[in-house]
Design an enzyme around this catalytic site. Structure first.
Site, PDB file in Angstrom:
ATOM      1  N   LYS A  18      -3.223   3.577  -6.312  1.00 30.79           N
ATOM      2  CA  LYS A  18      -3.569   2.261  -6.425  1.00 30.79           C
ATOM      3  C   LYS A  18      -5.112   2.374  -6.869  1.00 30.79           C
ATOM      4  CE  LYS A  18      -0.495   0.055  -2.968  1.00 30.79           C
ATOM      5  NZ  LYS A  18      -0.416  -0.779  -1.928  1.00 30.79           N
ATOM      6  N   TYR A  58       6.456  -6.491  -6.548  1.00 33.63           N
ATOM      7  CA  TYR A  58       6.119  -6.797  -5.365  1.00 33.63           C
ATOM      8  C   TYR A  58       6.748  -8.510  -5.363  1.00 33.63           C
ATOM      9  CZ  TYR A  58       2.383  -3.478  -4.708  1.00 33.63           C
ATOM     10  OH  TYR A  58       1.598  -2.298  -4.446  1.00 33.63           O
ATOM     11  N   ASN A 121      -4.883   0.054   0.456  1.00 33.49           N
ATOM     12  CA  ASN A 121      -4.399   1.218   1.284  1.00 33.49           C
ATOM     13  C   ASN A 121      -3.947   2.376   0.342  1.00 33.49           C
ATOM     14  OD1 ASN A 121      -2.031   0.041   0.072  1.00 33.49           O
ATOM     15  ND2 ASN A 121      -1.245  -0.485   1.986  1.00 33.49           N
ATOM     16  N   HIS A 124       1.063   3.258  -3.121  1.00 31.37           N
ATOM     17  CA  HIS A 124       2.316   2.805  -2.911  1.00 31.37           C
ATOM     18  C   HIS A 124       3.272   3.893  -2.940  1.00 31.37           C
ATOM     19  CE1 HIS A 124       6.192   0.707  -3.613  1.00 31.37           C
ATOM     20  NE2 HIS A 124       6.486   1.433  -4.406  1.00 31.37           N
ATOM     21  N   GLU A 135      12.607   1.544  -9.095  1.00 35.29           N
ATOM     22  CA  GLU A 135      11.134   1.591  -9.238  1.00 35.29           C
ATOM     23  C   GLU A 135      10.734   2.483 -10.297  1.00 35.29           C
ATOM     24  OE1 GLU A 135       9.053   2.046  -5.660  1.00 35.29           O
ATOM     25  OE2 GLU A 135       9.383  -0.323  -4.945  1.00 35.29           O
TER      26      GLU A 135
HETATM   27  P1  IDP Z   1       4.066  -0.788   1.770  1.00 35.88           P
HETATM   28  O1  IDP Z   1       3.081  -0.784   0.712  1.00 35.88           O
HETATM   29  O2  IDP Z   1       3.688  -0.135   3.201  1.00 35.88           O
HETATM   30  O3  IDP Z   1       5.528  -0.872   1.481  1.00 35.88           O
HETATM   31  P2  IDP Z   1       4.599  -3.875   1.714  1.00 35.88           P
HETATM   32  O4  IDP Z   1       4.956  -4.674   2.845  1.00 35.88           O
HETATM   33  O5  IDP Z   1       5.657  -3.569   1.001  1.00 35.88           O
HETATM   34  O6  IDP Z   1       3.907  -2.471   2.197  1.00 35.88           O
HETATM   35  O7  IDP Z   1       3.169  -4.595   0.819  1.00 35.88           O
HETATM   36  C1  IDP Z   1       2.950  -3.961  -0.417  1.00 35.88           C
HETATM   37  C2  IDP Z   1       1.526  -4.047  -0.447  1.00 35.88           C
HETATM   38  O8  IDP Z   1       0.824  -5.472  -0.262  1.00 35.88           O
HETATM   39  C3  IDP Z   1       0.811  -3.176   0.689  1.00 35.88           C
HETATM   40  O9  IDP Z   1       0.644  -1.669   0.240  1.00 35.88           O
HETATM   41  C4  IDP Z   1      -0.505  -3.704   0.559  1.00 35.88           C
HETATM   42  O10 IDP Z   1      -1.375  -3.461  -0.749  1.00 35.88           O
HETATM   43  C5  IDP Z   1      -0.311  -5.150   0.016  1.00 35.88           C
HETATM   44  N1  IDP Z   1      -0.138  -5.973   1.689  1.00 35.88           N
HETATM   45  C6  IDP Z   1       0.778  -6.096   2.405  1.00 35.88           C
HETATM   46  N2  IDP Z   1       0.484  -6.812   3.678  1.00 35.88           N
HETATM   47  C7  IDP Z   1      -0.830  -7.419   3.267  1.00 35.88           C
HETATM   48  C8  IDP Z   1      -1.428  -8.357   4.014  1.00 35.88           C
HETATM   49  O11 IDP Z   1      -1.006  -8.716   5.018  1.00 35.88           O
HETATM   50  N3  IDP Z   1      -2.771  -8.763   3.358  1.00 35.88           N
HETATM   51  C9  IDP Z   1      -3.025  -8.248   2.056  1.00 35.88           C
HETATM   52  N4  IDP Z   1      -2.237  -7.175   1.555  1.00 35.88           N
HETATM   53  C10 IDP Z   1      -1.082  -6.822   1.952  1.00 35.88           C
HETATM   54 MG    MG Z   2       6.733  -1.756   0.309  1.00 42.13          MG
END
Ligand code: IDP
Ligand code: MG
Length: 194
Positions: A18, A58, A121, A124, A135
């Protein structure tokens, strides 16, 4: 050497480095984690992700309050996209990534070691085999991925994990012929190891 091509037991997963990974100069360190684990990079490129693709990617988060912020962040600068291959690669890469929120992720995971955020984070990683397939199709053309033999393969997996009989089975031989060929291959492998 046992051929790696056409091994049905291998899986592919999509990893996106990312914008924070790119901006924080962590591409190399994160890539090293995958390489050192024994995973194989079969596709890689830099792309600035457009909002159209990101909305699809997303889709499951459309109604979340952070959705717009997520789109802005992910489209802010180019990302590195990679297709990574290995046995159970989808699950293995998810474990290497760690929990979504960097603050909760275990030390030793990529997010646990390098991220303090629930959004920025770093990577992905596809959630499961089915999601990984679409994907990869979303972000990679078939000609952007490669099947090739990698020289460390024989040391990454044990003999029974290598899917060594795939090619024989594919040729529609009888059970006896397959058994005979298996035995021959075993003998050849054993000779090489002596
Ligand atoms: P993942 O990346 O661990 O699969 P997902 O729930 O699919 O997690 O969420 C996709 C992305 O959305 C996350 O990696 C993060 O960048 C963002 N995200 C998820 N939850 C939050 C939140 O509560 N606040 C802000 N961004 C979030
Ligand atoms: Mg996810």
């Amino acid at each position: 050497m046992v051929s790696q091509k056409g091994d049905e037991t291998m899986r592919r997963t999509l990893v996106i480095f990312k914008p924070d990974a790119v901006n924080r100069s962590l591409i190399g360190r994160i890539l090293t984690r995958f390489e050192e684990k024994g995973l194989k990079i079969v596709g890689m490129k830099m792309e600035r992700l457009n909002v159209y693709k990101l909305k699809q990617h997303y889709e499951h988060l459309t109604n979340k309050p952070f959705f717009e912020e997520l789109l802005d962040y992910m489209s802010s600068i180019p990302c590195i996209l990679a297709v990574i291959e290995g046995k159970d690669a989808v699950a293995v890469v998810r474990r290497l990534a760690g929990e979504t929120c960097g603050r909760d992720a275990s030390p030793g995971t990529i997010r646990g070691d390098f991220s303090m955020s629930t959004q920025t984070n770093l990577i992905h990683a596809s959630e499961n085999d089915e999601v990984a397939k679409y994907e990869i199709d979303r972000f990679f053309k078939p000609e952007e991925m490669f099947s090739y033999d990698k020289m460390n393969f024989n040391w990454i997996y044990c003999r029974s994990e290598k899917g060594m009989y795939t090619e024989i089975k594919d040729k529609g031989k009888s059970v006896e012929e397959i058994e005979h060929a298996k035995k021959k291959m075993m003998e050849m492998e054993q000779k090489k190891e002596q």
